[in-house]
Write an enzyme that holds these catalytic residues in place. Structure first.
Site, PDB file in Angstrom:
ATOM      1  N   TYR A  53       0.752  -1.074   0.362  1.00 46.27           N
ATOM      2  CA  TYR A  53      -0.250   0.217   0.581  1.00 46.27           C
ATOM      3  C   TYR A  53       1.001   1.336   0.264  1.00 46.27           C
ATOM      4  O   TYR A  53       1.209   1.372   0.683  1.00 46.27           O
ATOM      5  CB  TYR A  53      -0.711   0.303   1.162  1.00 46.27           C
ATOM      6  CG  TYR A  53      -1.477   1.352   1.292  1.00 46.27           C
ATOM      7  CD1 TYR A  53      -2.922   1.465   0.160  1.00 46.27           C
ATOM      8  CD2 TYR A  53      -1.079   2.145   2.424  1.00 46.27           C
ATOM      9  CE1 TYR A  53      -3.381   3.182   0.653  1.00 46.27           C
ATOM     10  CE2 TYR A  53      -2.203   3.107   2.771  1.00 46.27           C
ATOM     11  CZ  TYR A  53      -2.977   3.854   1.689  1.00 46.27           C
ATOM     12  OH  TYR A  53      -3.388   4.806   1.293  1.00 46.27           O
ATOM     13  N   HIS A  83      -4.197  16.633  -2.850  1.00 50.20           N
ATOM     14  CA  HIS A  83      -4.468  16.393  -1.384  1.00 50.20           C
ATOM     15  C   HIS A  83      -4.427  17.705  -0.860  1.00 50.20           C
ATOM     16  O   HIS A  83      -4.663  18.334  -0.292  1.00 50.20           O
ATOM     17  CB  HIS A  83      -3.552  15.612  -0.517  1.00 50.20           C
ATOM     18  CG  HIS A  83      -4.070  14.285  -0.873  1.00 50.20           C
ATOM     19  ND1 HIS A  83      -4.224  13.365  -1.687  1.00 50.20           N
ATOM     20  CD2 HIS A  83      -4.484  13.316   0.252  1.00 50.20           C
ATOM     21  CE1 HIS A  83      -4.964  12.308  -1.663  1.00 50.20           C
ATOM     22  NE2 HIS A  83      -5.005  12.589  -0.493  1.00 50.20           N
ATOM     23  N   ASN A 195       0.823  11.460   5.850  1.00 53.75           N
ATOM     24  CA  ASN A 195       0.288  10.803   7.196  1.00 53.75           C
ATOM     25  C   ASN A 195       0.901  11.385   7.489  1.00 53.75           C
ATOM     26  O   ASN A 195       2.021  10.941   8.190  1.00 53.75           O
ATOM     27  CB  ASN A 195       0.771   9.171   6.265  1.00 53.75           C
ATOM     28  CG  ASN A 195      -0.707   8.227   5.544  1.00 53.75           C
ATOM     29  OD1 ASN A 195      -0.465   7.170   5.856  1.00 53.75           O
ATOM     30  ND2 ASN A 195      -1.573   9.508   5.091  1.00 53.75           N
ATOM     31  N   TYR A 280     -17.193  30.615  46.374  1.00 53.48           N
ATOM     32  CA  TYR A 280     -16.852  28.997  45.933  1.00 53.48           C
ATOM     33  C   TYR A 280     -15.731  29.684  44.995  1.00 53.48           C
ATOM     34  O   TYR A 280     -14.136  29.249  44.605  1.00 53.48           O
ATOM     35  CB  TYR A 280     -17.598  28.923  45.222  1.00 53.48           C
ATOM     36  CG  TYR A 280     -18.685  27.735  46.086  1.00 53.48           C
ATOM     37  CD1 TYR A 280     -18.325  26.999  47.387  1.00 53.48           C
ATOM     38  CD2 TYR A 280     -19.495  26.559  45.264  1.00 53.48           C
ATOM     39  CE1 TYR A 280     -19.634  27.108  47.714  1.00 53.48           C
ATOM     40  CE2 TYR A 280     -20.944  25.964  46.231  1.00 53.48           C
ATOM     41  CZ  TYR A 280     -20.263  26.011  47.549  1.00 53.48           C
ATOM     42  OH  TYR A 280     -21.629  25.393  48.058  1.00 53.48           O
ATOM     43  N   ARG A 283     -13.481  30.649  47.949  1.00 54.09           N
ATOM     44  CA  ARG A 283     -13.589  29.089  48.749  1.00 54.09           C
ATOM     45  C   ARG A 283     -12.749  27.967  48.049  1.00 54.09           C
ATOM     46  O   ARG A 283     -11.922  27.508  48.326  1.00 54.09           O
ATOM     47  CB  ARG A 283     -13.888  28.526  49.414  1.00 54.09           C
ATOM     48  CG  ARG A 283     -13.916  27.975  50.836  1.00 54.09           C
ATOM     49  CD  ARG A 283     -15.576  27.737  51.777  1.00 54.09           C
ATOM     50  NE  ARG A 283     -16.030  28.313  51.498  1.00 54.09           N
ATOM     51  CZ  ARG A 283     -17.761  27.666  51.172  1.00 54.09           C
ATOM     52  NH1 ARG A 283     -17.313  26.382  51.521  1.00 54.09           N
ATOM     53  NH2 ARG A 283     -18.379  28.933  50.904  1.00 54.09           N
ATOM     54  N   PHE A 328      -2.064   7.093  12.212  1.00 55.00           N
ATOM     55  CA  PHE A 328      -2.174   8.000  11.886  1.00 55.00           C
ATOM     56  C   PHE A 328      -3.695   8.853  12.371  1.00 55.00           C
ATOM     57  O   PHE A 328      -3.920   9.630  12.156  1.00 55.00           O
ATOM     58  CB  PHE A 328      -2.857   8.457  10.293  1.00 55.00           C
ATOM     59  CG  PHE A 328      -3.279   7.106   9.589  1.00 55.00           C
ATOM     60  CD1 PHE A 328      -4.894   6.884   9.289  1.00 55.00           C
ATOM     61  CD2 PHE A 328      -2.890   6.226   8.722  1.00 55.00           C
ATOM     62  CE1 PHE A 328      -5.391   5.954   9.735  1.00 55.00           C
ATOM     63  CE2 PHE A 328      -3.196   5.124   8.130  1.00 55.00           C
ATOM     64  CZ  PHE A 328      -4.607   5.083   8.525  1.00 55.00           C
ATOM     65  N   GLU A 414     -12.207   5.467   5.024  1.00 59.31           N
ATOM     66  CA  GLU A 414     -11.771   5.777   6.106  1.00 59.31           C
ATOM     67  C   GLU A 414     -13.306   6.481   6.904  1.00 59.31           C
ATOM     68  O   GLU A 414     -14.120   7.636   6.871  1.00 59.31           O
ATOM     69  CB  GLU A 414     -11.172   7.340   6.198  1.00 59.31           C
ATOM     70  CG  GLU A 414      -9.856   6.981   5.663  1.00 59.31           C
ATOM     71  CD  GLU A 414      -9.751   7.867   4.629  1.00 59.31           C
ATOM     72  OE1 GLU A 414      -9.132   9.027   4.712  1.00 59.31           O
ATOM     73  OE2 GLU A 414      -8.165   7.846   4.132  1.00 59.31           O
TER      74      GLU A 414
END
Length: 509
Positions: A53, A83, A195, A280, A283, A328, A414
């Site tokens: 791959y 990409h 990646n 609060y 405190r 990844f 994915e």
């Protein structure tokens, strides 16, 4: 000074220095033999017949398509160009520098199969300030931060855009001006570069570093508020917190004790205070900020591991086998970012309540309304408190967890994603809001302490007030307030407000 990185052993303190001081970074020479062995193995695989791959196949849903050896280089170039689909404003230069540093650290583990020439080009870009313009949006935090890392990688091959010497330039032109040359990617190298979780992790780390400064600032401003309100230090007694056992709570209470020790204001009412308990926001300051400190420490541990991890795919294992996995996927980063977001929201929430208490004459134990010597004619810090409320509310909205929101992508290959990148990116906005809130508390609390004169706060806290007063004078009558808020914010963001008292404050990492 170049920071030398030993892959797998880089500390958060080193990464924080790179982030705050914009130091260049380079890998230790000891990392290069491992990278060379893995690159040689990838070269063997690319020349063979077995499909592997990303080396000699397509990507994602296209992984079943075999790529001929003659087309491997074209495959990697096409991967990067296709990409580059990021949108939005460019990430800040300090984030880009951190992204590139993290990518060096990941590649330096010697499992990515990338040539050392690629690593040396990234190092040279860092040293010479050639910083790719990376759009802020486009990653879902799975299969790596693909789009933003593609924009980073595009510059290495002479494409994309760069910020160089303060000016945007085409990638090739910037490399040429810096005395560098683009490279051609070999088998798997484009995939190794895009990646990975480096964008998500860099953003989360920046959020952590900024949240740490804001938390430390809020411990100091919270102590100032306690003294301004003539609050009790009894709730900070060590045994109270030891009986519960949470380390963050113990540490914050200890810091508050040190900060308030020797206060004339506290000593003036320690034996004759008709109030039984403080609100609060005073405190329970150790309980709330201590829990936030514990969250930040847990996130820090996760991010230090991730920063040092090999997160691309496939990986070259120690026996030479090239195996496809899922390192990844940025789920750990998404969870860490969500933890940081929760802590940031709560640090701001309790600080805002202290601001509101101090400006309210019904709650501030004798201070004038809105902390102005002449209320009515003057509005004092009335709207500064409103601004802090607006910022607090915005942070609460932004704190919704990103990690629970997955959507399938890439034709359902994915099918579960982390959303770590935008979960981490919002931390920049949230921490900026928090710097403003804590800065407003510094103004408010210092004004309250000034109004307690001639009584003085503790010697340690007086150092913090001195730092503030060097930038912002006391408020005697109404004036244009925006510069005061900006100056106080800068003191929190830079750490200058707490620099003289830092030894009394807990560390996150």
């Amino acid at each position: 000074m170049v920071e030398i990185l030993i892959p797998g052993a880089v500390t958060l303190k080193t990464l924080a220095k790179i982030y705050w001081q914009q130091c260049p970074a380079a890998l230790s020479d000891t990392a290069f033999p491992r990278m060379e062995r893995a690159a040689a193995r990838i070269e063997e695989v690319a020349a063979g017949n077995a499909p592997v791959y990303g080396v000699n196949t397509g990507f994602g849903k296209l992984a079943s398509i075999r790529i001929e050896a003659a087309d491997v280089a074209t495959l990697q170039r096409n991967l990067i160009l296709s990409h580059c689909c990021g949108v939005g404003a460019p990430l800040p230069p300090e984030i880009v520098r951190l992204i590139m540093t993290l990518k060096l650290m990941s590649l330096g583990r010697g499992a990515s199969g990338i040539r050392t020439e690629v690593v040396r080009l990234i190092q040279a870009m860092l040293e010479r300030g050639v910083l790719p313009l990376i759009p802020e949006k486009g990653s879902v935090g799975a299969s790596g931060d693909l789009a933003p890392l593609a924009h980073m990688t595009a510059v290495l091959i002479g494409e994309g855009e760069v910020l160089y010497q303060g000016h945007p330039l085409p990638g090739r032109a910037a490399l040429e001006q810096a005395g560098l040359a683009p490279i051609s990617l070999s088998a798997k190298e484009g995939l190794a570069l895009i990646n990975g979780t480096q964008v998500s992790t860099a953003l989360a780390l920046a959020g952590l570093f900024r949240a740490t400064r804001a938390l430390q600032g809020s411990i100091v401003t919270g102590a100032l508020s306690t003294d301004a309100a003539m609050g009790s230090t009894a709730p900070f007694a060590a045994e109270i917190h030891d009986l519960r056992g949470h380390q963050g709570q113990i540490d914050v209470a200890g810091a508050l004790r040190h900060l308030l020790d020797g206060s004339e204001i506290r000593n003036s009412h320690v034996d004759n205070d008709e109030r039984v308990q403080d609100p609060y926001c005073l405190r329970c300051h150790p309980q709330v900020s201590g829990a936030c400190l514990d969250l930040l420490r847990q996130a820090a541990r996760t991010l230090e591991i991730e920063a040092n991890a090999a997160t691309d795919n496939p990986l070259v294992l120690s026996d030479g086998e090239v195996v496809s996995g899922g390192n990844f996927h940025a789920e750990p980063v998404a969870f860490a970012a969500d933890q940081i977001a929760l802590a940031v929201a709560e640090i701001g929430a309790i600080a805002q309540r202290r601001i509101a208490m101090l400006v309210d004459p019904a709650l501030s134990f004798g201070l004038p309304g809105f902390l102005t010597p002449k209320p009515g004619l003057n509005s004092g810090l009335m709207i500064a408190e409103v601004t802090s409320a607006a910022l607090m509310s915005e942070n609460k909205q932004l704190a919704h967890p990103a990690s629970v929101d997955s959507t399938p992508t890439s034709a359902n290959q994915e099918d579960h994603v982390s959303m770590a990148c935008h979960g981490a990116r919002r931390l920049l906005q949230m921490t900026q809001n928090l710097f403003h809130i804590v800065g407003i508390e510094a103004l408010t609390a210092a004004q309250g302490i000034d109004l307690r004169g001639p009584l003085r706060t503790s010697p340690v806290l007086n150092q913090a007030i001195t730092s503030l007063r060097a930038e912002v004078p006391p408020l005697t009558e109404d004036r244009y307030m925006a510069p005061d808020l900006s100056a106080a914010t800068d003191l929190i963001h830079s750490g200058a407000l707490v620099s003289d008292v830092a030894q009394h404050l807990p560390d996150v990492f």
